[in-house]
Design an enzyme around this catalytic site. Sequence first.
Site, short mmCIF file in Angstrom:
data_model
loop_
_atom_site.label_atom_id
_atom_site.label_comp_id
_atom_site.label_asym_id
_atom_site.label_seq_id
_atom_site.Cartn_x
_atom_site.Cartn_y
_atom_site.Cartn_z
N CYS A 42 50.49 7.56 56.11
CA CYS A 42 50.62 8.89 55.52
C CYS A 42 51.17 8.85 54.11
O CYS A 42 50.76 9.63 53.24
CB CYS A 42 51.50 9.77 56.40
N HIS A 60 57.03 11.58 58.37
CA HIS A 60 55.72 11.94 57.84
C HIS A 60 55.85 12.37 56.39
O HIS A 60 56.92 12.82 55.95
CB HIS A 60 55.12 13.07 58.67
N ASP A 87 47.50 18.32 53.94
CA ASP A 87 47.86 17.10 54.65
C ASP A 87 46.64 16.22 54.82
O ASP A 87 45.80 16.46 55.70
CB ASP A 87 48.46 17.44 56.02
#
Length: 693
Positions: free
Chosen positions: A421, A465, A481
């Site tokens: 991520c 994250h 995202d």
Amino acid sequence: MDRLLGQESDGETSTNLPSRALVWLIGSFALLLSPQWDRLPLWLIAACAVLAAWRWLAQYGRVRLPGRWLRTGIMLVLIGVYVATVQGRFTVDTAASFFVLAVGLKWLETRSVRDFYVLFFILVYLASVNFLFHQEILWAAVNFTGIALLLVGLQVLNAPELPEGMTSSWRRLGGMFLKTMPIVILLFVFFPRMSPLWSVPLVSGEARTGISDTMRPGDISNLAQSSERAFRATFGGDIPAYRDRYWRGLILDYLDGETWRQGQRDEFQNLGRVAVDGGVGELNGNEYDVLLEPTDQRWAFALENSSAVSDNVFEDRADLFRFRRPADSSVRYRLALDEETSTAENQSPAELRRYLQLPREGNPRARELARDLRESMGDEQIVQTLMKRFREQEYFYTLRPPAMPDDGIDSLLFDEKRGFCAHYAGATTFVLRAAGIPARVVVGYQGGESGAGGEYLIVRQYDAHAWVEAYIEGRGWVRVDPTAAIAPDRIEFGLRDAVAEEGSFLENDWASPQRYADVALVQWASLQLDRINYQWQRWVVGYQGQSQMDLMSRLPGSFGMRELGYMTAGIVGAGLLIAGLISALQMRRGERRDGFRRVVDTWHRLCASAGVPVRHGETPSVLASRLAKAEPAAADSARLFARMVNSHYYSAGNDKEGGVELKRMRRLLATMKRQLRKRQLRRSRTRTGKPSD
């Protein structure tokens, strides 16, 4: 040399402690050190082990305890190593380490019983120091067990030759525990919890597991291999769906080479500790409590569209939440979920320019992609096109990202197409900024698994994250995202499902229960233990002023600090009164049970009435001789009675024989009474001139 290695010749003598007492002392020391093993340097742990072993070997004559000059030399060497290790960082953490060093050095001075008592109280204080760093129920049990070992050792020291000394010591300790526990619980509940007049931060500068204020491409992928708890969250209403659990922590808006940093640092704060109690009564339907593990940082984690409820947290810039002091211990705070509001507030040009910052050079292909998108699209279309690229092309989400060369964003977007991520969030922010769209990296956690019974959520470090927020004119800051486009399972179900095919979930943490999700018993036991620790943290460790007032408000009547003070005084007074009554009753019961003692006391009173009072320290035989001289008629009975008393107290006998002997003593005592009465009667008749019988 003998003077240095052996015992002192200037009056310092050596008195060996009972070996069993020394065993309990050393065992307690090892147990009380265990809560600090994760923060103490290895050399200090080794030094403590060597010093304690030295004292143990000296107990059996294998080595000699060092003399004064050698002890001084050892102390100076170890203090020198400590100063070199500390390197000027003088905090509560380093002070506690120095205290451990002092305790270790004390072993070389433990020569007499007096030294044992000194070390006993020092180790009790070490147990209290442990609570500064670990407050979980497991470590609390370790501390209390260490203190129990000390108390048993103290009893063994005072009665080393007592038959079944260890068994009786543990039995006596258990009895004292059961007797005092009700008073302890009442005092814990009702003793007024006032804020401290001053506090000292525990922040040591040592790294803790968790997110930091910088992000490099591989940082969060490394963090994803940890199953340690980040925080727990309890909701007053429905728990949000998994995909909506974005826990915002901090914003990284400055790109320095390959590292994202905070452009604006937190302002300096005065020393102190954050209020650990954020409980404010029952949870409303839109509220949620967060119990955060220590981070040594000021940032708090919150869902979007939240507002502060408890006063130990406040809303900072960019809809982030902060503590007024670093969270150096577990902190409980409360937030409320508001109805979703528009974030289209106007941003000043200066603020937006800050979110367009990029290095002057590097990643030319990513810059060219941004220019191509800008030539034919608006801001919102650019974002959508970029997300479509991630969904449709063969990008992979992995915990085993390849090493990125120079121009790592170019390599990720056009060559490797494999990353975590942090990689994709950083690359997306770079492209959006290059296209003229203000963007920023948001770091926090996404997800959280249900605790036992679904009562709360557990968010762990592998839920860490990173995502992107882009500023779209007319809409404000919008969450973007790329992970949701590349690996939707990560956002919908969690990291475990996202990397199930790769098999990289917690691959370096083989002892973690979370790694074995397919073993139902392991998961059940893990959740039950977590529930116990959670309740301990909330209602014992976190039982502070506000929580106490909330509990008192449920009782009839109006309770304030004054009423709690009166109640505490009453509890203490009642406890002392009850303890005194119990002691008096036990004493009287013991006297009633000791028939021999009562018979002997009756004999003493009989002797006193005959003009032969008992003298201090006088033996039964001497008393019988004096009575025989004063009253010859009772001489044989008195001497026989004295022999029976000596036989009872200084000879072994079974209960049956003891009962028979007690009856004989009572008959003999009755005979002496008659003999003395007749003697006194003759004397009285002689004085009055009446004939005797």
